[in-house]
Design a protein around this motif. Structure first.
Motif, PDB file in Angstrom:
ATOM      1  N   SER A  61       0.823  -1.212   0.000  1.00 45.34           N
ATOM      2  CA  SER A  61       0.000   0.000   0.000  1.00 45.34           C
ATOM      3  C   SER A  61       0.858   1.262   0.000  1.00 45.34           C
ATOM      4  O   SER A  61       0.492   2.256  -0.625  1.00 45.34           O
ATOM      5  N   THR A  62       1.974   1.214   0.695  1.00 43.33           N
ATOM      6  CA  THR A  62       2.815   2.405   0.837  1.00 43.33           C
ATOM      7  C   THR A  62       4.093   2.338   0.011  1.00 43.33           C
ATOM      8  O   THR A  62       4.729   3.363  -0.224  1.00 43.33           O
ATOM      9  N   GLY A  63       4.496   1.136  -0.386  1.00 37.63           N
ATOM     10  CA  GLY A  63       5.749   0.966  -1.104  1.00 37.63           C
ATOM     11  C   GLY A  63       6.961   1.042  -0.191  1.00 37.63           C
ATOM     12  O   GLY A  63       8.096   1.074  -0.648  1.00 37.63           O
ATOM     13  N   GLU A  64       6.729   1.047   1.113  1.00 37.85           N
ATOM     14  CA  GLU A  64       7.786   1.188   2.103  1.00 37.85           C
ATOM     15  C   GLU A  64       8.316  -0.173   2.555  1.00 37.85           C
ATOM     16  O   GLU A  64       7.546  -1.086   2.816  1.00 37.85           O
ATOM     17  N   ILE A  65       9.642  -0.282   2.640  1.00 42.13           N
ATOM     18  CA  ILE A  65      10.256  -1.479   3.226  1.00 42.13           C
ATOM     19  C   ILE A  65      10.036  -1.370   4.731  1.00 42.13           C
ATOM     20  O   ILE A  65      10.546  -0.448   5.371  1.00 42.13           O
TER      21      ILE A  65
ATOM     22  N   GLY B  54      -2.231  -6.141   6.339  1.00 47.55           N
ATOM     23  CA  GLY B  54      -1.979  -5.573   5.026  1.00 47.55           C
ATOM     24  C   GLY B  54      -1.488  -6.604   4.036  1.00 47.55           C
ATOM     25  O   GLY B  54      -1.440  -7.802   4.311  1.00 47.55           O
ATOM     26  N   PHE B  55      -1.133  -6.099   2.867  1.00 50.16           N
ATOM     27  CA  PHE B  55      -0.559  -6.918   1.806  1.00 50.16           C
ATOM     28  C   PHE B  55       0.913  -6.546   1.673  1.00 50.16           C
ATOM     29  O   PHE B  55       1.263  -5.371   1.658  1.00 50.16           O
ATOM     30  N   TYR B  56       1.748  -7.561   1.538  1.00 46.43           N
ATOM     31  CA  TYR B  56       3.188  -7.345   1.526  1.00 46.43           C
ATOM     32  C   TYR B  56       3.844  -8.090   0.380  1.00 46.43           C
ATOM     33  O   TYR B  56       3.340  -9.098  -0.089  1.00 46.43           O
ATOM     34  N   GLU B  57       4.983  -7.564  -0.048  1.00 43.15           N
ATOM     35  CA  GLU B  57       5.834  -8.254  -1.011  1.00 43.15           C
ATOM     36  C   GLU B  57       7.085  -8.672  -0.259  1.00 43.15           C
ATOM     37  O   GLU B  57       7.648  -7.885   0.500  1.00 43.15           O
ATOM     38  N   ILE B  58       7.521  -9.898  -0.480  1.00 47.80           N
ATOM     39  CA  ILE B  58       8.720 -10.406   0.180  1.00 47.80           C
ATOM     40  C   ILE B  58       9.814 -10.572  -0.882  1.00 47.80           C
ATOM     41  O   ILE B  58       9.575 -11.143  -1.949  1.00 47.80           O
TER      42      ILE B  58
ATOM     43  N   SER C  49      -0.195 -11.918   2.681  1.00 54.55           N
ATOM     44  CA  SER C  49      -1.334 -11.167   3.197  1.00 54.55           C
ATOM     45  C   SER C  49      -1.683 -11.648   4.594  1.00 54.55           C
ATOM     46  O   SER C  49      -1.688 -12.843   4.863  1.00 54.55           O
ATOM     47  N   ASN C  50      -1.995 -10.711   5.460  1.00 51.65           N
ATOM     48  CA  ASN C  50      -2.482 -11.071   6.787  1.00 51.65           C
ATOM     49  C   ASN C  50      -3.694 -10.210   7.164  1.00 51.65           C
ATOM     50  O   ASN C  50      -3.875  -9.839   8.309  1.00 51.65           O
ATOM     51  N   ILE C  51      -4.518  -9.896   6.171  1.00 49.41           N
ATOM     52  CA  ILE C  51      -5.692  -9.059   6.401  1.00 49.41           C
ATOM     53  C   ILE C  51      -6.602  -9.676   7.461  1.00 49.41           C
ATOM     54  O   ILE C  51      -7.120  -8.988   8.302  1.00 49.41           O
ATOM     55  N   LYS C  52      -6.792 -10.976   7.422  1.00 48.17           N
ATOM     56  CA  LYS C  52      -7.522 -11.681   8.474  1.00 48.17           C
ATOM     57  C   LYS C  52      -6.503 -12.552   9.183  1.00 48.17           C
ATOM     58  O   LYS C  52      -6.159 -13.622   8.688  1.00 48.17           O
TER      59      LYS C  52
END
Length: 54
Positions: free
Chosen positions: A8-12, A29-33, A44-47
């Motif tokens: 969402s933020t593009g932040e590491i 949120g949703f993350y890229e690893i 994703s860990n939204i739930k």
């Protein structure tokens, strides 16, 4: 070296050598690893009760 980026933020948001530790207690949120700056997968860990690898 792993990096976890908030999509969402593009932040590491985290960096480290042990991926399992980096994924603990992340805000929802949703993350890229990435490993060594190369994309591995999305996470994703939204739930929290339904944490998943995408």
């Amino acid at each position: 070296m792993y990096e976890v980026m908030n999509l969402s933020t593009g932040e590491i948001v985290r960096k480290g050598k042990v991926l399992e530790k980096l994924l603990q207690n992340l805000p929802e949120g949703f993350y890229e690893i990435r490993e060594n700056r190369k994309f591995i997968r999305f996470y994703s860990n939204i739930k929290p009760e339904h944490q998943c690898w995408i």
